[in-house]
Every structure is written in C-alpha cells, then in structure tokens.
Design an enzyme around this catalytic site. Structure first.
Site, PDB file in Angstrom:
ATOM      1  CE1 TYR A  37       1.652   4.583  14.487  1.00 18.52           C
ATOM      2  CE2 TYR A  37      -0.641   3.951  14.614  1.00 18.52           C
ATOM      3  CZ  TYR A  37       0.682   3.673  14.828  1.00 18.52           C
ATOM      4  OH  TYR A  37       1.051   2.478  15.391  1.00 18.52           O
ATOM      5  CB  SER A  51      -0.081 -11.123  -4.175  1.00 19.44           C
ATOM      6  OG  SER A  51      -0.989 -10.036  -4.129  1.00 19.44           O
TER       7      SER A  51
END
Length: 332
Positions: free
Chosen positions: A57, A216
C-alpha cells in the site's frame, strides 16, 4: 464495539476492523496523511481495534504503514496491527504481478514493517499473495521463526486456496485468512470457507463493500480518476454496471426497512455468516467510519439473509480482477 475471536488461536479483535489501503492507493489520490491519521484515531475512539495495512500500500516507501504507526503510537497496545509481505516492488511496471515470498525477503519486509509501524511486533503477518516459486511450507516456516523471535504474533494468508491453506497449516498454524468476500463476491463459499472453519482459522473479508459499490455513492467507471481501480473494474462497466445498480436499489429497499443503510446491511450480512468473521471496510471519512461501525449492532433475520441471496444469488455482475492478475495468482 463488540469483539470477536478470529479462529482457534485466540486472536480477539473488534467485530469490524479498518482497512487502510485507500488512504494511499487504488482509489484516486491518497489525500492528506493528517486526515488519514485522524480517521484511524477516530476509529480507535469508536472501538475499532483491528487495523489492516501492507507493504504494497506504500509501493515500497512504507507510506501507508507509517501513517498507521504514527496514528496508533499513543495506544499501540490497545490495537491489533496486521500487515503483509509477498510482492516484488523493485519493478514498478509489474506491481501486483511480480511476487517474492523467499524467506530472506519475508524477514527483510518484516523488519521494515516494524520500523514503519513504530513497534517491536506485528500482530498478524500475512502472505499477501501465494508465490508459486516458493513452497508454502518455506513461507510458513519463515513466519514461524518470526513468531518464535517475538516479532510476529499470528500467521495469516491472503487469497490462498484450500490446498495451500492445509499445507501451510500443517507446518505452522494459520490464524487468519484474508480474502475478498461480500454480497458482491462469493467465490470463497464453496471450497475455501469450509476449510477455514474446519481448521479453526479466522476469516477477514476485504473489500466487504464491493470496493465502494455497496454504498450510497457510485458512478460509472469512466467517471473515476485515472488512478482509481474502479475505472477499469468490470463491475463498473456497461451492462454489468446497470445490473449492479439495479441490485443495489433492491438491497437499499431492504436496508431501509431495517432502519439502516445499504452499507450497514452489507456489513451486517457478513457478520451474520460466521462468528469468526471480521470484515475490514476501508474509508478516509470519519462520517463513513461511524456509519460502518454502527453495522455491528444491526441484526438480520433469516428472512433478511434469504432476501439478500435472492437479490444477488451469485454475487455481482462482472469479474473482480482483470485477466492478467487472475492469471498471476492462479496457483493460489
């Protein structure tokens, strides 16, 4: 935050962890490290004790591990730190494909991780991807030596198949398996999860929110930045995207009937699969963090679980990785 025990080795962590990959890679620019540090510290305040990072990462710079190390320095003994080895990061053009799990490389990466994390031990050390050039027995033996030396507490595997898990476990106990799993991704259900449960190994689903699809906020792949993996992810393209959006709409209806968000539904679904399962959703947002944490208290009925599988009986539409990566990891 409730706690769970990851398998038979006795590793106790919060029911939900925090994945930190997106703080430095894969989802567009990493943003301000100070914001990431604040998010990790807020996670601790909310009771999240399981933090997941990796050498990869930081693309070899240690940037992600350094963020985690700085964030937890004041409460290191109150959290469980997991990191990973297994890639050859000396070839930028082959990142994610070039592997290196030679024992000497494992030891080198482990020492680097300890420095970056500002600690004298790593709680969980995973092999990030199975290296076909190195017998898994040698890998397990090398990590076992690090455990004996007090530099590592538990041995983990990531994206390993049943045979590899069994062979590794026969040499040194595998405490945790980390693999993608969500209402979108079900590959582990038929062969991997039965072995994990048989051997008493804890299971950590990464990308439990379908890389952001189970939230969402979602848009077609072409609308993401060039350095965002979703731009080329098959699940965000054409007909796959349309079908997946339609499924999310139905899942959202179910979530709202429970007074929850679709994100919380997706995490609660994972928690309901097995008491030794601990998802690690990633976020840079403290608002999203609080939403995720609340999922630990959402109880789904058998009817709810059946409805989720009715909406997505086989997971998402579209492959989760491009062919070049699937081929590179085919031996796992």
């Amino acid at each position: 935050m409730k706690t769970r025990t990851l398998g038979a080795q006795g590793l106790t962590v919060s029911a939900l962890g925090l994945g930190t990959m997106g703080m430095t890679m894969a989802y567009g620019p990493g943003g301000d490290p100070a914001d990431s540090i604040a998010t990790i510290r807020r996670a601790h305040e909310l009771g999240v004790t399981f933090l997941d990072t990796a050498e990869l990462y930081g693309m070899g710079t240690g940037s992600n591990e350094k963020i985690v190390g700085e964030a937890v320095e004041g409460f290191r003994d109150e959290v469980v730190l997991a990191t990973k080895f297994g890639f050859d990061l000396t070839r930028p053009e082959a990142v994610g494909i070039a592997l290196d799990s030679r024992p000497e490389h494992i030891r080198e990466v482990a020492e680097q991780s300890l420095r970056h994390l500002r600690t004298d031990h790593v709680d969980v050390l995973y092999q990030h991807r199975v290296d076909p050039a190195v017998p898994i027995e040698d890998v397990a033996g090398a990590v076992g030596e690090l455990v004996a030396a007090g530099k590592v507490r538990y041995f983990g595997l990531s994206e390993a198949g049943p045979e590899t898990i069994r062979r590794a476990h026969a040499v040194f106990p595998v405490s945790v398996l980390q693999t993608e799993y969500s209402v979108f991704e079900r590959d582990v259900e038929d062969e991997v999860l039965p072995v994990v449960r048989e051997l008493g190994i804890g299971f950590v689903p990464y990308s439990p929110l379908g890389r952001g699809f189970l939230t969402s906020a979602v848009k077609p792949g072409a609308e993401y930045p060039e350095d965002d993996m979703r731009r080329t992810d098959a699940r965000w393209q054409g007909g796959n995207y349309t079908a997946n959006v339609a499924a999310i709409a139905r899942l959202t209806e179910l979530a709202e009937s429970k007074g929850a968000t679709v994100t919380q539904l997706a995490l609660a679904w994972l928690l309901a699969q097995d008491e030794h399962t601990v998802p690690i959703p990633g976020t840079r947002s403290t608002t999203r963090l609080a939403e995720n944490a609340a999922a630990a208290d959402l109880v789904l009925t058998d009817a709810d679980l059946a409805r989720v599988r009715e909406i997505l009986p086989h997971g998402a539409y579209g492959d989760r990785y491009p062919a070049v990566l699937r081929d590179a990891w085919a031996s796992a």
